[in-house]
Design an enzyme around this catalytic site. Structure first.
Site, PDB file in Angstrom:
ATOM      1  N   GLU A  35     -34.543 -70.892 -29.350  1.00  0.00           N
ATOM      2  CA  GLU A  35     -34.993 -72.214 -29.787  1.00  0.00           C
ATOM      3  C   GLU A  35     -36.505 -72.304 -29.854  1.00  0.00           C
ATOM      4  OE1 GLU A  35     -33.248 -74.347 -31.153  1.00  0.00           O
ATOM      5  OE2 GLU A  35     -31.250 -73.666 -30.625  1.00  0.00           O
ATOM      6  N   TYR A 118     -36.402 -82.128 -28.986  1.00  0.00           N
ATOM      7  CA  TYR A 118     -35.446 -81.314 -29.736  1.00  0.00           C
ATOM      8  C   TYR A 118     -34.920 -80.158 -28.884  1.00  0.00           C
ATOM      9  CZ  TYR A 118     -33.587 -77.470 -32.235  1.00  0.00           C
ATOM     10  OH  TYR A 118     -32.782 -76.428 -32.565  1.00  0.00           O
ATOM     11  N   ASP A 136     -33.282 -82.344 -35.313  1.00  0.00           N
ATOM     12  CA  ASP A 136     -34.389 -81.556 -35.844  1.00  0.00           C
ATOM     13  C   ASP A 136     -34.607 -81.977 -37.300  1.00  0.00           C
ATOM     14  OD1 ASP A 136     -32.217 -80.468 -37.132  1.00  0.00           O
ATOM     15  OD2 ASP A 136     -33.108 -78.486 -37.230  1.00  0.00           O
ATOM     16  N   CYS A 200     -21.001 -78.836 -50.643  1.00  0.00           N
ATOM     17  CA  CYS A 200     -21.097 -79.631 -49.411  1.00  0.00           C
ATOM     18  C   CYS A 200     -19.737 -80.187 -49.014  1.00  0.00           C
ATOM     19  CB  CYS A 200     -22.085 -80.782 -49.612  1.00  0.00           C
ATOM     20  SG  CYS A 200     -22.238 -81.828 -48.152  1.00  0.00           S
TER      21      CYS A 200
END
Length: 295
Positions: A35, A118, A136, A200
Site C-alpha cells: 500500500e 486511505y 482512494d 462494466c
DNA sequence: GAGGCGTGGAT
DNA sequence: TATCCAAGCCT
C-alpha cells in the site's frame, strides 16, 4: 445498496488481477508495504520492488534493522522516497510496540508514520478483512459516476467515506471484498481517461450512464509543472547518491544540476532536513547511515 | 487547505 | 512536445 455489491463481487471473483500482494499467505506487513509503495505509483513499477523487499525484509523488524542507505537504494526509482523513510520508521514502531505484527485496527495504523486515511483502511480491509470503507482516487471516481452521475470526483470531501460505506454489504468479509472490487473497477474499467463502460458490470445501474455521460462541469484540475522544479533537482541529487557506492564529494552533486547553483544548494539542504541525505564531517555527502562503521 | 513531494508511461 | 495520470501523506 447490495445492488452494486451483488454485481461487483462476482465480477471481481472472475476478473481480479493476480497481484502478488493479494496471495492468501501474504501477511499484514506485506499488504502494508504494497500500500505504501502503491501511493501515487503504478502497479507495474511496484511489482518487482515489492517482491524484492518481501524476500529481503520479510518482517517489520528486518526492515527496521536495515541501513537506511540500503532501504533508499532498494526503493530505487519508485518516487517520493520519503515514503521509504516513513515506512522504515513505521516498521520500527511496529517491531517495538506491536510485537512485530502490523496492527489490525484503523486508529493504531493511523498513528504510524506515512499511514493516512486511505492506507490505514486499506490495510484493515485487505489484510484483516475488516468492514471499513476504503476511499482512494479510484473509488472516488467510481462513486462520483455510479452514484452521483458526475464524470469526475472533484476534490475530496467529508462525504466520501459515508458515500462509500453505503455501498458495502453488512457481511464483514463481503464488505472487504467489495472495497477491493470498487478499487479494481476504478483501476481497470472505470478509468479516468476512456472508461470502458461496455465491460462494466454495473453500467446499467450507473447514474452517469443514465444521465447520458455528461461532461465534467466542475473546476479543472491544477496541472503541476515538473521541469525546473525543486522536485526535479532533488530527484537528480538523490539519484547520484543512490548510484554511488558510498559518500560523494560536492563536485559530484554540482554536476547533477548546473542550471541554478542556488537552487541546487537549497534542494540539498531540504534533502538533509528531510533525513534523505547526510553531510559528513569531511564535507562529503551520503545517504543516511552510509558512513557508519560496519560492525 | 492548498501546495509540495518523484517518476515514467500513455495520449 | 506537453499534459495527464498513477492504491496519498504531511505541513
Amino acid at each position: 445498496m447490495p445492488a452494486l455489491a451483488d454485481r461487483l463481487l462476482p465480477w471481481f471473483a472472475a476478473n481480479a488481477r493476480d497481484l502478488p500482494w493479494r496471495a492468501p499467505d501474504v501477511t499484514g506487513w506485506g499488504v502494508l508495504v504494497s500500500e505504501i509503495m502503491l501511493q501515487q505509483t503504478p502497479v507495474v513499477r511496484v511489482d518487482p520492488i515489492w517482491r524484492e523487499w518481501m524476500a529481503r525484509w520479510p518482517r517489520p523488524s528486518d526492515l527496521a534493522a536495515a541501513p537506511t542507505a540500503e532501504v533508499l537504494r532498494a526503493w530505487g526509482k519508485l518516487g517520493y522516497p520519503r515514503r521509504a523513510l516513513r515506512l522504515q520508521a513505521a516498521a520500527a514502531a511496529i517491531a517495538a510496540e506491536h510485537g512485530d505484527v502490523v496492527p489490525d485496527d484503523v486508529d493504531a495504523l493511523l498513528a504510524l508514520p506515512g499511514i493516512g486515511t486511505y492506507t490505514a483502511r486499506a490495510v484493515a480491509a485487505f489484510a484483516y478483512g475488516r468492514r471499513c470503507p476504503v476511499v482512494d482516487t479510484n473509488v472516488r471516481r467510481v462513486v462520483a459516476r455510479a452514484v452521483h452521475g458526475r464524470a469526475e470526483a472533484g476534490d475530496a470531501s467529508a462525504r466520501d467515506l459515508p458515500d462509500t460505506e453505503a455501498l458495502l454489504p453488512s457481511d464483514e468479509a463481503d464488505a472487504a471484498r467489495t472495497s477491493a472490487a470498487l478499487m479494481e473497477l476504478g483501476a481497470c474499467v472505470c478509468v479516468a481517461r476512456g472508461p470502458r463502460c461496455a465491460d462494466c458490470p454495473v453500467s446499467d445501474l450507473c447514474a452517469w450512464q443514465q444521465a447520458g455521460r455528461p461532461a465534467w462541469d466542475g473546476p479543472p484540475k491544477k496541472g503541476q509543472r515538473w521541469a525546473g522544479t525543486d522536485r526535479q533537482v532533488r530527484g537528480r541529487l538523490l539519484d547520484v547518491l543512490r548510484g554511488a557506492t558510498g559518500p560523494v564529494d560536492a563536485a559530484a552533486l554540482e554536476a547533477a544540476w548546473r542550471t541554478d547553483p542556488a537552487q541546487r544548494a537549497r534542494c540539498l539542504d531540504s534533502l538533509i532536513v528531510d533525513g534523505l541525505v547526510e553531510q559528513l564531517a569531511d564535507g562529503r555527502f551520503a545517504l543516511p547511515g552510509e558512513s557508519d562503521a560496519p560492525s
